[in-house]
Design a protein around this motif. Structure first.
Motif, PDB file in Angstrom:
ATOM      1  N   ALA A  28      -5.488 132.475  18.767  1.00 41.78           N
ATOM      2  CA  ALA A  28      -5.333 131.140  19.346  1.00 41.78           C
ATOM      3  C   ALA A  28      -5.110 130.112  18.239  1.00 41.78           C
ATOM      4  O   ALA A  28      -4.248 129.235  18.340  1.00 41.78           O
ATOM      5  N   ALA A  29      -5.891 130.246  17.154  1.00 41.65           N
ATOM      6  CA  ALA A  29      -5.723 129.333  16.025  1.00 41.65           C
ATOM      7  C   ALA A  29      -4.364 129.561  15.362  1.00 41.65           C
ATOM      8  O   ALA A  29      -3.636 128.619  15.055  1.00 41.65           O
ATOM      9  N   GLN A  30      -4.021 130.834  15.214  1.00 40.92           N
ATOM     10  CA  GLN A  30      -2.782 131.196  14.530  1.00 40.92           C
ATOM     11  C   GLN A  30      -1.552 130.664  15.262  1.00 40.92           C
ATOM     12  O   GLN A  30      -0.581 130.247  14.638  1.00 40.92           O
ATOM     13  N   CYS A  31      -1.601 130.688  16.590  1.00 43.04           N
ATOM     14  CA  CYS A  31      -0.414 130.199  17.303  1.00 43.04           C
ATOM     15  C   CYS A  31      -0.495 128.695  17.549  1.00 43.04           C
ATOM     16  O   CYS A  31       0.248 128.145  18.360  1.00 43.04           O
ATOM     17  N   GLY A  32      -1.395 128.031  16.843  1.00 38.51           N
ATOM     18  CA  GLY A  32      -1.360 126.573  16.807  1.00 38.51           C
ATOM     19  C   GLY A  32      -2.005 125.876  17.987  1.00 38.51           C
ATOM     20  O   GLY A  32      -1.693 124.723  18.270  1.00 38.51           O
ATOM     21  N   LEU A  33      -2.917 126.554  18.665  1.00 40.60           N
ATOM     22  CA  LEU A  33      -3.577 125.900  19.798  1.00 40.60           C
ATOM     23  C   LEU A  33      -4.709 125.003  19.316  1.00 40.60           C
ATOM     24  O   LEU A  33      -5.369 125.293  18.319  1.00 40.60           O
ATOM     25  N   ARG A  34      -4.941 123.932  20.039  1.00 38.49           N
ATOM     26  CA  ARG A  34      -6.075 123.052  19.762  1.00 38.49           C
ATOM     27  C   ARG A  34      -7.345 123.638  20.378  1.00 38.49           C
ATOM     28  O   ARG A  34      -8.438 123.527  19.836  1.00 38.49           O
ATOM     29  N   ALA A  35      -7.193 124.249  21.554  1.00 42.09           N
ATOM     30  CA  ALA A  35      -8.345 124.813  22.270  1.00 42.09           C
ATOM     31  C   ALA A  35      -7.882 125.956  23.157  1.00 42.09           C
ATOM     32  O   ALA A  35      -6.724 125.991  23.582  1.00 42.09           O
ATOM     33  N   PHE A  36      -8.788 126.876  23.408  1.00 42.63           N
ATOM     34  CA  PHE A  36      -8.511 127.925  24.393  1.00 42.63           C
ATOM     35  C   PHE A  36      -9.802 128.193  25.149  1.00 42.63           C
ATOM     36  O   PHE A  36     -10.894 127.944  24.646  1.00 42.63           O
ATOM     37  N   ALA A  37      -9.672 128.689  26.374  1.00 44.34           N
ATOM     38  CA  ALA A  37     -10.844 129.115  27.134  1.00 44.34           C
ATOM     39  C   ALA A  37     -10.789 130.621  27.291  1.00 44.34           C
ATOM     40  O   ALA A  37      -9.738 131.184  27.613  1.00 44.34           O
ATOM     41  N   LEU A  38     -11.911 131.274  27.029  1.00 41.98           N
ATOM     42  CA  LEU A  38     -12.025 132.706  27.316  1.00 41.98           C
ATOM     43  C   LEU A  38     -12.585 132.820  28.735  1.00 41.98           C
ATOM     44  O   LEU A  38     -13.656 132.300  29.034  1.00 41.98           O
ATOM     45  N   THR A  39     -11.822 133.485  29.608  1.00 43.23           N
ATOM     46  CA  THR A  39     -12.161 133.480  31.040  1.00 43.23           C
ATOM     47  C   THR A  39     -12.180 134.905  31.585  1.00 43.23           C
ATOM     48  O   THR A  39     -11.441 135.233  32.506  1.00 43.23           O
ATOM     49  N   ASP A  40     -13.011 135.759  30.980  1.00 42.43           N
ATOM     50  CA  ASP A  40     -13.033 137.155  31.402  1.00 42.43           C
ATOM     51  C   ASP A  40     -13.534 137.307  32.834  1.00 42.43           C
ATOM     52  O   ASP A  40     -14.307 136.492  33.336  1.00 42.43           O
ATOM     53  N   HIS A  41     -13.093 138.399  33.465  1.00 41.06           N
ATOM     54  CA  HIS A  41     -13.515 138.701  34.835  1.00 41.06           C
ATOM     55  C   HIS A  41     -14.985 139.110  34.859  1.00 41.06           C
ATOM     56  O   HIS A  41     -15.383 140.060  34.184  1.00 41.06           O
ATOM     57  N   ASP A  42     -15.783 138.424  35.660  1.00 37.60           N
ATOM     58  CA  ASP A  42     -17.150 138.855  35.971  1.00 37.60           C
ATOM     59  C   ASP A  42     -18.070 139.014  34.765  1.00 37.60           C
ATOM     60  O   ASP A  42     -19.035 139.781  34.849  1.00 37.60           O
ATOM     61  N   THR A  43     -17.786 138.341  33.672  1.00 41.00           N
ATOM     62  CA  THR A  43     -18.697 138.471  32.537  1.00 41.00           C
ATOM     63  C   THR A  43     -18.636 137.249  31.624  1.00 41.00           C
ATOM     64  O   THR A  43     -17.591 136.599  31.530  1.00 41.00           O
ATOM     65  N   ILE A  44     -19.767 136.981  30.982  1.00 40.20           N
ATOM     66  CA  ILE A  44     -19.802 135.938  29.954  1.00 40.20           C
ATOM     67  C   ILE A  44     -20.152 136.568  28.600  1.00 40.20           C
ATOM     68  O   ILE A  44     -20.451 135.867  27.639  1.00 40.20           O
TER      69      ILE A  44
END
Ligand code: AMP
Ligand code: FE
Ligand code: FE
Ligand code: ZN
Length: 293
Positions: A28-44
């Motif tokens: 995510a950092a490498q492709c120049g994003l400011r922020a990303f959300a990790l949104t896995d199915h049924d788990t934190i």
């Protein structure tokens, strides 16, 4: 100037993605994003590792989780953002959901065996490692054993809703899903609202109105599967219900080869302003934005 773009929908090896949470943060950092959300199915379970790696790489990580709900024999997906670490009700519900998956997966494997394929649940589970086990892992097992020419074929022939080994799993209602995430203090979006809810306009709009009454706070306007008309519809309905907008790729690593991290469609990017709006709304609501409880 800080980067402008974000991606609020991604999956890691904690569920059915193929990048580890830390790897995802690095990319995510490498492709120049400011922020990303990790949104896995049924788990934190991947969130703490993703946050730690995100700090290291200088990208913002939003704690997310994607839940499925049953609606008239179909599956709708809701994503919660700013999911806390220690909400007992949520943790318990995720455990129940994973238990339901285990039973369903066993049942699917039995059906596949009855159709003449040699496959064990242990082989499937091994493909998921520590992650939540889903049909993509079963598809991969079938592919690696040569029973299908692609994982796509595995869904078409066996695992999809019209497949010969399809087994539904116990799911909450949309109301329960939204309520659960809301009580945990999350901001809830209706993920890829057109993907499963093929229905006439009025029915769709009534569904949305019901979900808003249950506490839905946002709609995923930008998604890899959305065309311009889908986006316009989301913008119009968001305005009507004063909903936030969210968007993301639904990146699953090499499991979904056509889906690029950081893009919500071929030329579609998601602006950081959407996250700023979500943060502002949460502050108005007295909800946390910086350190997860
Ligand atoms: P599960 O969570 O076990 O019910 O499996 C659903 C997951 O399988 C979704 O999150 C997608 O990642 C994937 N999936 C669903 N339908 C398909 C399909 N037709 N082809 C490939 N992957 C699919
Ligand atoms: Fe998935
Ligand atoms: Fe989804
Ligand atoms: Zn997803």
């Amino acid at each position: 100037m800080p980067p402008l773009w974000i991606d609020l929908h991604t999956h890691s090896t904690a569920s059915d993605g193929t990048d580890s949470p830390a790897e995802l943060a690095r990319k995510a950092a490498q492709c120049g994003l400011r922020a990303f959300a990790l949104t896995d199915h049924d788990t934190i379970a991947g969130l703490d590792a993703a946050e730690e790696a995100a700090r290291e790489h200088g990208v913002q990580c939003i704690r997310g989780c994607e839940l499925a709900a049953a609606w008239q024999g179909r599956e709708l997906h809701f994503v919660g953002y700013y999911v806390p670490r220690n909400n007992q009700e949520l943790v318990a519900a995720l455990e129940v959901s994973c238990g339901g998956r285990a039973q369903r997966n066993q049942h699917i494997v039995e059906k596949l065996c009855a159709l003449g394929m040699e496959l064990t649940l242990a082989e499937v589970n091994a493909l998921a490692g520590d992650g939540v086990v889903g049909r993509p892992h079963i598809a991969m097992a079938l592919y690696s054993k040569g029973y299908v020419a692609s994982t796509h074929e595995a869904f078409d022939k066996f695992l999809g809703i019209k497949g010969r080994a399809y087994v539904p799993r116990p799911l909450l209602s949309p109301e329960e899903c939204i309520g659960l995430l809301r009580r945990a203090g999350a901001t809830v979006t209706w993920a890829h609202p057109f993907l499963q809810a093929h229905t006439e306009r009025q029915v769709f709009e009534n569904m949305l109105a019901t979900f808003v009454e249950c506490g839905l706070g946002a709609i995923e306007a930008y998604h890899t599967t959305h065309n311009a008309a889908h986006i316009r519809t989301c913008l119009r309905l968001a305005k009507r219900h004063d909903l936030l907008l969210t968007g993301g790729s639904d990146y699953h690593g090499i499991r979904k080869p056509g889906v690029a991290l950081g893009y919500a469609g071929a030329q579609v990017r998601v602006p950081f302003t959407l996250l700023e709006a979500m943060e502002a709304r949460r502050r108005e609501q007295g909800l946390w934005t910086l350190d997860a409880p």
